[in-house]
Design a protein around this motif. Structure first.
Motif, PDB file in Angstrom:
ATOM      1  N   UNK A   1      -9.097  -7.089   6.430  1.00 22.23           N
ATOM      2  CA  UNK A   1      -8.816  -5.787   5.758  1.00 22.23           C
ATOM      3  C   UNK A   1      -7.733  -4.981   6.137  1.00 22.23           C
ATOM      4  N   UNK A   2      -7.485  -5.295   7.482  1.00 23.73           N
ATOM      5  CA  UNK A   2      -6.505  -4.512   8.037  1.00 23.73           C
ATOM      6  C   UNK A   2      -5.071  -5.171   7.605  1.00 23.73           C
ATOM      7  N   UNK A   3      -5.076  -6.259   7.445  1.00 26.28           N
ATOM      8  CA  UNK A   3      -3.818  -6.965   6.837  1.00 26.28           C
ATOM      9  C   UNK A   3      -3.506  -6.655   5.343  1.00 26.28           C
ATOM     10  N   UNK A   4      -4.709  -6.593   4.729  1.00 26.94           N
ATOM     11  CA  UNK A   4      -4.637  -6.264   3.290  1.00 26.94           C
ATOM     12  C   UNK A   4      -4.083  -4.603   3.334  1.00 26.94           C
ATOM     13  N   UNK A   5      -4.697  -3.866   4.010  1.00 28.27           N
ATOM     14  CA  UNK A   5      -4.209  -2.539   4.084  1.00 28.27           C
ATOM     15  C   UNK A   5      -2.666  -2.285   4.251  1.00 28.27           C
ATOM     16  N   UNK A   6      -1.975  -3.273   5.173  1.00 29.27           N
ATOM     17  CA  UNK A   6      -0.879  -3.173   5.637  1.00 29.27           C
ATOM     18  C   UNK A   6       0.006  -3.646   4.474  1.00 29.27           C
ATOM     19  N   UNK A   7      -0.379  -4.812   3.926  1.00 27.98           N
ATOM     20  CA  UNK A   7       0.364  -5.239   2.587  1.00 27.98           C
ATOM     21  C   UNK A   7       0.540  -4.448   1.673  1.00 27.98           C
ATOM     22  N   UNK A   8      -0.448  -3.647   1.273  1.00 24.92           N
ATOM     23  CA  UNK A   8      -0.385  -2.704   0.223  1.00 24.92           C
ATOM     24  C   UNK A   8       0.502  -1.716   0.434  1.00 24.92           C
ATOM     25  N   UNK A   9       0.402  -1.163   1.981  1.00 28.19           N
ATOM     26  CA  UNK A   9       1.514  -0.317   2.256  1.00 28.19           C
ATOM     27  C   UNK A   9       2.900  -0.650   2.211  1.00 28.19           C
ATOM     28  N   UNK A  10       3.272  -1.965   2.476  1.00 30.44           N
ATOM     29  CA  UNK A  10       4.591  -2.579   2.333  1.00 30.44           C
ATOM     30  C   UNK A  10       4.741  -2.870   0.950  1.00 30.44           C
ATOM     31  N   UNK A  11       3.985  -3.284   0.151  1.00 31.31           N
ATOM     32  CA  UNK A  11       4.114  -3.629  -1.277  1.00 31.31           C
ATOM     33  C   UNK A  11       4.512  -2.330  -2.303  1.00 31.31           C
ATOM     34  N   UNK A  12       3.621  -1.402  -2.156  1.00 33.68           N
ATOM     35  CA  UNK A  12       3.680  -0.158  -3.033  1.00 33.68           C
ATOM     36  C   UNK A  12       5.080   0.459  -3.284  1.00 33.68           C
ATOM     37  N   UNK A  13       5.606   0.804  -2.175  1.00 35.15           N
ATOM     38  CA  UNK A  13       7.029   1.618  -2.333  1.00 35.15           C
ATOM     39  C   UNK A  13       8.227   0.708  -2.713  1.00 35.15           C
ATOM     40  N   UNK A  14       8.030  -0.709  -2.750  1.00 35.47           N
ATOM     41  CA  UNK A  14       9.034  -1.444  -3.204  1.00 35.47           C
ATOM     42  C   UNK A  14       8.697  -1.849  -4.726  1.00 35.47           C
ATOM     43  N   UNK A  15       7.661  -1.646  -5.328  1.00 34.57           N
ATOM     44  CA  UNK A  15       7.441  -1.972  -6.520  1.00 34.57           C
ATOM     45  C   UNK A  15       7.701  -0.871  -7.631  1.00 34.57           C
ATOM     46  N   UNK A  16       7.702  -1.209  -8.922  1.00 32.29           N
ATOM     47  CA  UNK A  16       8.139  -0.184  -9.772  1.00 32.29           C
ATOM     48  C   UNK A  16       7.008   0.848 -10.072  1.00 32.29           C
ATOM     49  N   UNK A  17       5.675   0.274 -10.004  1.00 27.40           N
ATOM     50  CA  UNK A  17       4.776   1.201 -10.208  1.00 27.40           C
ATOM     51  C   UNK A  17       3.846   0.980  -9.058  1.00 27.40           C
ATOM     52  N   UNK A  18       2.887   2.238  -8.693  1.00 26.17           N
ATOM     53  CA  UNK A  18       1.900   2.003  -7.532  1.00 26.17           C
ATOM     54  C   UNK A  18       0.874   0.893  -8.142  1.00 26.17           C
ATOM     55  N   UNK A  19       0.625   0.795  -9.359  1.00 28.70           N
ATOM     56  CA  UNK A  19      -0.443  -0.421  -9.935  1.00 28.70           C
ATOM     57  C   UNK A  19       0.143  -1.743  -9.616  1.00 28.70           C
ATOM     58  N   UNK A  20       1.484  -1.951  -9.796  1.00 31.93           N
ATOM     59  CA  UNK A  20       2.053  -3.181  -9.764  1.00 31.93           C
ATOM     60  C   UNK A  20       2.153  -3.559  -8.222  1.00 31.93           C
ATOM     61  N   UNK A  21       2.229  -2.764  -7.321  1.00 34.47           N
ATOM     62  CA  UNK A  21       2.377  -2.788  -6.099  1.00 34.47           C
ATOM     63  C   UNK A  21       1.116  -3.477  -5.584  1.00 34.47           C
ATOM     64  N   UNK A  22      -0.082  -2.719  -5.848  1.00 37.53           N
ATOM     65  CA  UNK A  22      -1.403  -2.832  -5.392  1.00 37.53           C
ATOM     66  C   UNK A  22      -1.945  -4.261  -5.782  1.00 37.53           C
ATOM     67  N   UNK A  23      -1.821  -4.310  -7.008  1.00 37.80           N
ATOM     68  CA  UNK A  23      -2.346  -5.669  -7.683  1.00 37.80           C
ATOM     69  C   UNK A  23      -1.582  -6.983  -7.137  1.00 37.80           C
ATOM     70  N   UNK A  24      -0.368  -6.881  -6.898  1.00 40.32           N
ATOM     71  CA  UNK A  24       0.454  -7.836  -6.273  1.00 40.32           C
ATOM     72  C   UNK A  24      -0.096  -8.174  -4.702  1.00 40.32           C
ATOM     73  N   UNK A  25      -0.293  -7.192  -4.058  1.00 43.44           N
ATOM     74  CA  UNK A  25      -0.786  -7.220  -2.513  1.00 43.44           C
ATOM     75  C   UNK A  25      -1.986  -7.871  -2.491  1.00 43.44           C
ATOM     76  N   UNK A  26      -2.926  -7.427  -3.567  1.00 43.75           N
ATOM     77  CA  UNK A  26      -4.334  -7.832  -3.444  1.00 43.75           C
ATOM     78  C   UNK A  26      -4.371  -9.427  -3.814  1.00 43.75           C
ATOM     79  N   UNK A  27      -3.612  -9.741  -4.764  1.00 37.30           N
ATOM     80  CA  UNK A  27      -3.638 -11.155  -5.139  1.00 37.30           C
ATOM     81  C   UNK A  27      -3.004 -11.934  -4.197  1.00 37.30           C
ATOM     82  N   UNK A  28      -1.753 -11.656  -3.553  1.00 34.49           N
ATOM     83  CA  UNK A  28      -1.008 -12.504  -2.795  1.00 34.49           C
ATOM     84  C   UNK A  28      -1.787 -12.562  -1.382  1.00 34.49           C
ATOM     85  N   UNK A  29      -2.461 -11.687  -0.950  1.00 30.37           N
ATOM     86  CA  UNK A  29      -3.205 -11.552   0.437  1.00 30.37           C
ATOM     87  C   UNK A  29      -4.089 -12.723   0.364  1.00 30.37           C
TER      88      UNK A  29
END
Lengths: 281, 281, 281, 281
Positions: free
Chosen positions: C214-242
């Protein structure tokens, strides 16, 4: 002068007996690493562990403990400034390596003296790096152990007062006899002086000219000697393989770092001993 | 404007002489890493070691020692807040890199001033990161060493008061002359300003836009310069290869971390120098 | 319910512009790791760095600093128990992740409250692990930032008082609206609840049932969200790729450790974005 | 005497259920690592984590924390000299491993006694290394948990007063019954004594004769047992695979270090369970 070649080392490689245990492969103590130079003793200890030493203990400055165990959990730690603990550990060892990153101050000297006073005739003592500096420049007791010195060219010059163009093998041999030590003279083609014979290494290259390389060699010798049939065979094999690995790495690496060499030791030892080594499965 | 290309760098790559030793490849001191930013100086020092620098020492906050040696046993440590030790180490170096993670407070400034006062004309001083901030914003002595500055675009703007659309190469060149420094202006296509010539890099990509990337470059330059025939050749080769490795990695990595780049340095240096480099075995 | 698939994530992957710099990819602060649980925040921070976050800072217990920098020199450190420093860092961030290894005592609560009070509406705040425990069980101020919660099934039960057989998507959605948060409900097939839509993940397997996942997922979302066009796209991509990475690793690994997953992030992100990503060389 | 073979272990390997979570795979506490011997407990804990244990906590000397988390962020830390914390953690575990690097002084004994007093009948307690020494030589309370002892030949001799040529399987079995423990007698071909049956391992080779090898085995058993259907199946599988991996590595490595073995655990467990394991993608 004898040449250390791949065939020499192949013949020397020991075969492990099925019923052997870690005690069969030597208890090795590495002493060094002052407050500023943990890296040197970590490199030396890693080389000893990856060379297959049975049990490796590191006597170093207490502030170096976290880095040591983070890199090398296989090694045990002793605080080198605790004289009584140091004496106890020295007494129970087959081989002691002193010098990598030891420093040259009063504390370093006290530690060196403690080790020199404590070792017994059945033990082997390798003195490297700052240990050689202290050995040359300070009053130290005569260690009872079999002594191995690993000077580089500059240190050899100080030890012998010989200028580079006076350092012929025959002249060096006379000085080695006076030192009552086995001398490993580190240079482009390292020479190993025993009481009655001299060997020249046939491996080595300038990609090895980088900090920590000597520490790796000292640690490899510390790891090899207790495993081999004779001290001579252990030393010559370590000297050869240390540079042999660097030669192999230099085909693909501009600089060959000591940590990169160390990683390859178990594989190269296996490779070189393949014909002799029993397959266990 | 000259372009730094693969051919340029190939021509610059030095060949190591068989009888060279670690002293032949430079004594490099890296100064930085305050209590919060050990990582920056660890990255810079790793880059210097993997670039083949002969001897690498890190002057940093004492609390950073364990992490430094756990990652990079090849480097020695000096406490950067010990002014006398810092002076002694600076004096014995060929090259000093100051700035990565140095911080911007009074303690950082004292350290920068000590280094600036101590360096001599035969030495090379690279100022990076927080070092540039202090250099721009504080009263500091004029260092006698050859000076290299590595500003990114924002820092260059502060240094020169030039808005982005005024930063033409010719204008920049005038400001560089005033600074009496070699300037490495970091941007998508990095420019290197010497007294009389300007070079533009031809490598680099946005997978490199991540923390620590500049620290890696500073360390590579620190490692390269003392090994190369001229300062110019060392700088241009480091600038090119730093981004060249990232370009290669970007074929398979979305982000290219500084530690991933550093790991590749020995292989890429070998690759690029293959035609010239002697084979040692 | 929408399904997060490979095609979804491919479409979301952002392309890096040639002139972007590290500031373009987000300043991320991770807050956690008490005296006993450094590992959790190190895992989260590593995931953020390897996900391509521009600048990663870790606010943690001071005794965790050496381990953090030994593993992850790309991250900066802040002592989390220094309220003023913590506030300053929180204020300058794009995204804050709080909770991994934070602990549940008074000190942990003070830190959580400081973060909750300090965040502003333009920032994104992800609350994970012990952070969720404190959020549920203590009186805490209402954070002004966009809030993301990552409960696992047990935590969701406590948050909602819903027994497992009452947790239908529609019911969950009602509770999510009350929470005024985006909820990532971690389970065999993780569900992501936004204000107006729900997504179900299609990756994940039981080799992931191990500490730190779970820590790894939290960190991935933290890393993804600011790079993606929207918060939603960042979260969904992190959840999927993890979980996608874990699925790939599970073909050859009985257990997929969080550190093993993290190592693969840059490669898998590249792979998934290959069609869109410009080649830089 | 039964033989532990590849087929035995294949049959024992558990299949992970899709809806399982980390709690399904055991909470394991490893107790050991005094001020000098962090490495032993780090090796044991790494083996437990890489074996797939759900949650791994390490009770060790506080000075070992940085090295532990630098190497193994998946593990949590508890200070082993804090009796109350130790008791609390012991109480919440499925399995406790005590002994690797624990030391043999009064502090070590206090810790062992605390664990022995605290464990309950539903828990499993493995005693290894220095733990066995204290168990044999000191007055200790009778632990209520299922007890596993892992003596090597020398320790077995001290435990039983049997000379090597008296140690027939039948004789050993009598002593094992008196000990009211499962005994893993470590030797070239390790024997496992249960109340009513004896198993002999068929893997193992002398490349394993190196420091830390027993710590790795203790940790693997700690990781395996809570995941397997029965204690017996977990023990036999761990004993077999620990040496099986070493046998594989010995084809290319002269010495097989415990850290090298640990790295292979997830792959070898997958390999051995391939026929049974569901593919998740």
């Amino acid at each position: 002068m004898n040449k250390i070649t791949k065939e020499t080392v192949k013949a020397f490689m020991p075969t492990r007996e099925r019923t052997s245990y870690k005690g069969s492969y030597g208890r090795v103590l590495l002493v060094g690493g002052n407050e500023n130079m943990a890296g040197a003793i970590i490199i030396a200890a890693s080389a000893a562990v990856y060379s297959g030493a049975g049990l490796v203990t590191v006597a170093t400055h207490p502030s170096n403990k976290a880095a040591l165990h983070a890199r090398l959990p296989e090694a045990m730690f002793v605080p080198m400034n605790n004289t009584q603990q140091l004496k106890n550990y020295v007494s129970s060892m087959d081989m002691i390596v002193i010098g990598p990153g030891l420093g040259r101050d009063d504390e370093s000297l006290t530690i060196l003296r403690t080790v020199y006073e404590t070792v017994k005739s059945h033990q082997i003592l390798l003195v490297d790096g700052d240990g050689i500096y202290l050995h040359m420049n300070e009053v130290v007791p005569k260690p009872k152990a079999t002594l191995i010195l690993t000077p580089h060219l500059g240190e050899w010059r100080t030890l012998t007062n010989l200028s580079p163009d006076e350092q012929f093998v025959e002249v060096n041999q006379e000085y080695v006899k006076d030192l009552k030590a086995i001398v490993i003279l580190k240079k482009a083609r390292t020479e190993v002086y025993f009481d009655d014979e001299v060997w020249e290494n046939t491996t080595g290259n300038p990609s090895m000219a980088t900090g920590g390389m000597g520490d790796a060699l000292a640690g490899m010798i510390g790891g090899f000697v207790p495993q081999f049939d004779t001290i001579k065979e252990g030393i010559l094999s370590a000297v050869y393989l240390h540079s042999y690995i660097a030669d192999q790495l230099s085909l693909t690496h501009y600089v060959t770092l000591p940590t990169a060499i160390i990683e390859q030791i178990p594989k190269v030892m296996k490779d070189i001993s393949k014909d002799k080594q029993k397959r266990w499965i």
